[in-house]
Design a protein around this motif. Structure first.
Motif, PDB file in Angstrom:
ATOM      1  N   GLY A  75       4.882   8.376   2.888  1.00 24.18           N
ATOM      2  CA  GLY A  75       5.840   9.319   2.311  1.00 24.18           C
ATOM      3  C   GLY A  75       5.434   9.771   0.926  1.00 24.18           C
ATOM      4  O   GLY A  75       4.825   9.026   0.157  1.00 24.18           O
ATOM      5  N   LYS A  76       5.796  11.010   0.598  1.00 21.73           N
ATOM      6  CA  LYS A  76       5.415  11.615  -0.670  1.00 21.73           C
ATOM      7  C   LYS A  76       6.539  12.507  -1.190  1.00 21.73           C
ATOM      8  O   LYS A  76       7.529  12.751  -0.501  1.00 21.73           O
ATOM      9  CB  LYS A  76       4.165  12.488  -0.479  1.00 21.73           C
ATOM     10  CG  LYS A  76       2.920  11.775   0.000  1.00 21.73           C
ATOM     11  CD  LYS A  76       1.777  12.767   0.123  1.00 21.73           C
ATOM     12  CE  LYS A  76       0.475  12.079   0.504  1.00 21.73           C
ATOM     13  NZ  LYS A  76      -0.661  13.036   0.549  1.00 21.73           N
ATOM     14  N   SER A  77       6.340  12.990  -2.412  1.00 24.30           N
ATOM     15  CA  SER A  77       7.201  14.056  -2.908  1.00 24.30           C
ATOM     16  C   SER A  77       6.497  15.394  -2.742  1.00 24.30           C
ATOM     17  O   SER A  77       7.119  16.445  -2.850  1.00 24.30           O
ATOM     18  CB  SER A  77       7.560  13.832  -4.376  1.00 24.30           C
ATOM     19  OG  SER A  77       6.385  13.765  -5.160  1.00 24.30           O
ATOM     20  N   MET A  78       5.184  15.359  -2.481  1.00 27.86           N
ATOM     21  CA  MET A  78       4.427  16.577  -2.217  1.00 27.86           C
ATOM     22  C   MET A  78       3.785  16.457  -0.839  1.00 27.86           C
ATOM     23  O   MET A  78       2.711  15.874  -0.684  1.00 27.86           O
ATOM     24  CB  MET A  78       3.348  16.807  -3.278  1.00 27.86           C
ATOM     25  CG  MET A  78       2.642  18.155  -3.133  1.00 27.86           C
ATOM     26  SD  MET A  78       1.198  18.309  -4.197  1.00 27.86           S
ATOM     27  CE  MET A  78       1.958  18.198  -5.811  1.00 27.86           C
ATOM     28  N   PHE A  79       4.459  16.967   0.167  1.00 29.31           N
ATOM     29  CA  PHE A  79       4.000  16.859   1.541  1.00 29.31           C
ATOM     30  C   PHE A  79       3.236  18.109   1.959  1.00 29.31           C
ATOM     31  O   PHE A  79       3.744  19.226   1.853  1.00 29.31           O
ATOM     32  CB  PHE A  79       5.192  16.699   2.491  1.00 29.31           C
ATOM     33  CG  PHE A  79       5.485  15.288   2.887  1.00 29.31           C
ATOM     34  CD1 PHE A  79       4.570  14.552   3.616  1.00 29.31           C
ATOM     35  CD2 PHE A  79       6.691  14.706   2.551  1.00 29.31           C
ATOM     36  CE1 PHE A  79       4.843  13.256   4.000  1.00 29.31           C
ATOM     37  CE2 PHE A  79       6.981  13.414   2.929  1.00 29.31           C
ATOM     38  CZ  PHE A  79       6.051  12.679   3.653  1.00 29.31           C
ATOM     39  N   ILE A  80       2.026  17.928   2.466  1.00 29.05           N
ATOM     40  CA  ILE A  80       1.276  19.019   3.076  1.00 29.05           C
ATOM     41  C   ILE A  80       0.924  18.650   4.516  1.00 29.05           C
ATOM     42  O   ILE A  80       0.972  19.486   5.409  1.00 29.05           O
ATOM     43  CB  ILE A  80       0.003  19.336   2.287  1.00 29.05           C
ATOM     44  CG1 ILE A  80       0.361  19.707   0.836  1.00 29.05           C
ATOM     45  CG2 ILE A  80      -0.780  20.478   2.952  1.00 29.05           C
ATOM     46  CD1 ILE A  80      -0.838  19.978  -0.040  1.00 29.05           C
ATOM     47  N   MET A 106       0.851  -1.190   0.000  1.00 30.38           N
ATOM     48  CA  MET A 106       0.000   0.000   0.000  1.00 30.38           C
ATOM     49  C   MET A 106       0.887   1.240   0.000  1.00 30.38           C
ATOM     50  O   MET A 106       1.927   1.282   0.667  1.00 30.38           O
ATOM     51  CB  MET A 106      -0.922   0.005   1.215  1.00 30.38           C
ATOM     52  CG  MET A 106      -1.938  -1.129   1.220  1.00 30.38           C
ATOM     53  SD  MET A 106      -3.194  -0.987   2.528  1.00 30.38           S
ATOM     54  CE  MET A 106      -4.142   0.411   1.936  1.00 30.38           C
ATOM     55  N   ASN A 107       0.460   2.275  -0.767  1.00 34.14           N
ATOM     56  CA  ASN A 107       1.271   3.490  -0.874  1.00 34.14           C
ATOM     57  C   ASN A 107       0.411   4.685  -1.289  1.00 34.14           C
ATOM     58  O   ASN A 107      -0.791   4.550  -1.506  1.00 34.14           O
ATOM     59  CB  ASN A 107       2.418   3.291  -1.875  1.00 34.14           C
ATOM     60  CG  ASN A 107       1.934   3.093  -3.303  1.00 34.14           C
ATOM     61  OD1 ASN A 107       0.739   3.160  -3.599  1.00 34.14           O
ATOM     62  ND2 ASN A 107       2.857   2.843  -4.215  1.00 34.14           N
ATOM     63  N   ASN A 108       1.044   5.845  -1.397  1.00 28.55           N
ATOM     64  CA  ASN A 108       0.387   7.034  -1.933  1.00 28.55           C
ATOM     65  C   ASN A 108       0.423   6.989  -3.455  1.00 28.55           C
ATOM     66  O   ASN A 108       1.475   6.711  -4.050  1.00 28.55           O
ATOM     67  CB  ASN A 108       1.103   8.294  -1.458  1.00 28.55           C
ATOM     68  CG  ASN A 108       0.825   8.627  -0.004  1.00 28.55           C
ATOM     69  OD1 ASN A 108      -0.290   9.008   0.345  1.00 28.55           O
ATOM     70  ND2 ASN A 108       1.828   8.485   0.847  1.00 28.55           N
TER      71      ASN A 108
END
Length: 319
Positions: free
Chosen positions: A189-194, A131-133
């Protein structure tokens, strides 16, 4: 003589263009790519010191760390100090500092997961479910099937998101998907963190599962804000991966951290991770940038609070 003049012309042209580019990038423009950073001059100078052309391959054999090159006492000391500084920064017991990119650290973990699970599940070749973003919701390429997950998994299930906010995970639906799919690995984890990821929520609901998934947090983009933005390992993540040149102002490298000490139930997974780093993915692990990482770690541990506050203040000002 012609060849020498040709060399002189080419070299002069190259040096002049490098100088011009350096002045432009460092003094004459604003660089707005969030995954790039500029380390201190001292870090840069350490990167081009003598170890930049050396080797220091090593692996654990019968409980002892064996080095395969001579003249490595200095770099052996540097690597151990780097490991300790990263552990201090994160607040963990284990750190693998030989990877040379964040993408590599993720692939190392994926390969190690397959080896780890194959002992328990009769020589499996891939993970059954991860599972992931989703990439379109800010997820990073290295955690996608076309990225570092390539050939490592049978099925990928993306985290569900809120209807009114596609960058925030819907935890109620997430709990259902975890129960239904029983993933081997959950990658935060992401490359676009809000927003921070719901690590503690997932750690709590998976703790009593018969086949508990491994919780991994790819913190490449926010590693320089560890503790200020989120503390994944303290919230229940088993593994942390990161690059060291984004919000963490160091050279381009990667690290893997955990609390999988000798008493941890996943200790064999940590040993698999170490073995995939070497001899699996690295030979020369760029000793010049290792020196730079040590100095950057000194600097980050010394100025962590002030630096992190300014990074967040700048981000909010831009927003």
């Amino acid at each position: 003589m012609t060849n020498k003049m040709n060399l002189l012309d080419k070299t002069t042209n190259l040096v002049n263009r490098v100088v011009a580019n350096n002045i432009w990038r460092q003094r004459e423009c604003f660089n707005l790519i969030p995954s790039e950073n500029t380390p201190t001059l001292l870090v840069k100078m350490l990167e081009i010191s003598d170890p930049a052309g050396r080797y220091a391959e090593h692996r654990t054999m019968k409980g002892e760390e064996i080095y395969f090159y001579q003249g490595t006492d200095f770099i052996r000391e540097i690597e151990e100090k780097t490991r300790k500084e990263i552990c201090e920064y994160v607040g963990c017991s284990e750190a693998e500092v030989r990877a040379i990119s964040g993408q590599m650290t993720n692939r190392v973990v994926f390969d190690a997961m397959i080896r780890f699970l194959s002992r328990e599940k009769n020589n499996i070749k891939t993970m059954k479910c991860v599972m992931n973003n989703a990439l379109t919701m800010g997820g990073h390429l290295s955690s996608q099937p076309m990225g570092a997950l390539f050939n490592c998994v049978d099925k990928v299930v993306n985290f569900p998101v809120m209807k009114d906010n596609p960058y925030k995970i819907d935890t109620a639906r997430l709990a259902e998907l975890i129960t239904d799919n029983k993933p081997d690995l959950i990658i935060f984890g992401k490359s676009m963190f809000i927003y921070p990821e719901p690590v503690k929520f997932v750690a709590d609901i998976t703790r009593e599962m018969t086949e508990k998934p491994v919780l991994m947090y790819d913190m490449a983009h926010t590693f320089g804000l560890y503790g200020e933005f989120q503390r994944p390992l303290q919230e229940g993540a088993d593994i942390l991966t990161a690059s060291t040149h984004k919000t963490f102002a160091g050279p381009q490298r990667g690290i893997i951290c955990s609390n999988m000490d000798k008493e941890h139930p996943y200790r064999k997974l940590w040993l698999d991770i170490k073995n995939r780093v070497f001899p699996g993915f690295t030979s020369n692990h760029h000793l010049g940038t290792l020196l730079g990482l040590l100095e950057a770690s000194y600097e980050m541990n010394a100025f962590k609070k002030e630096y992190q506050k300014e990074v967040r203040t700048n981000a909010k000002s831009f927003a």
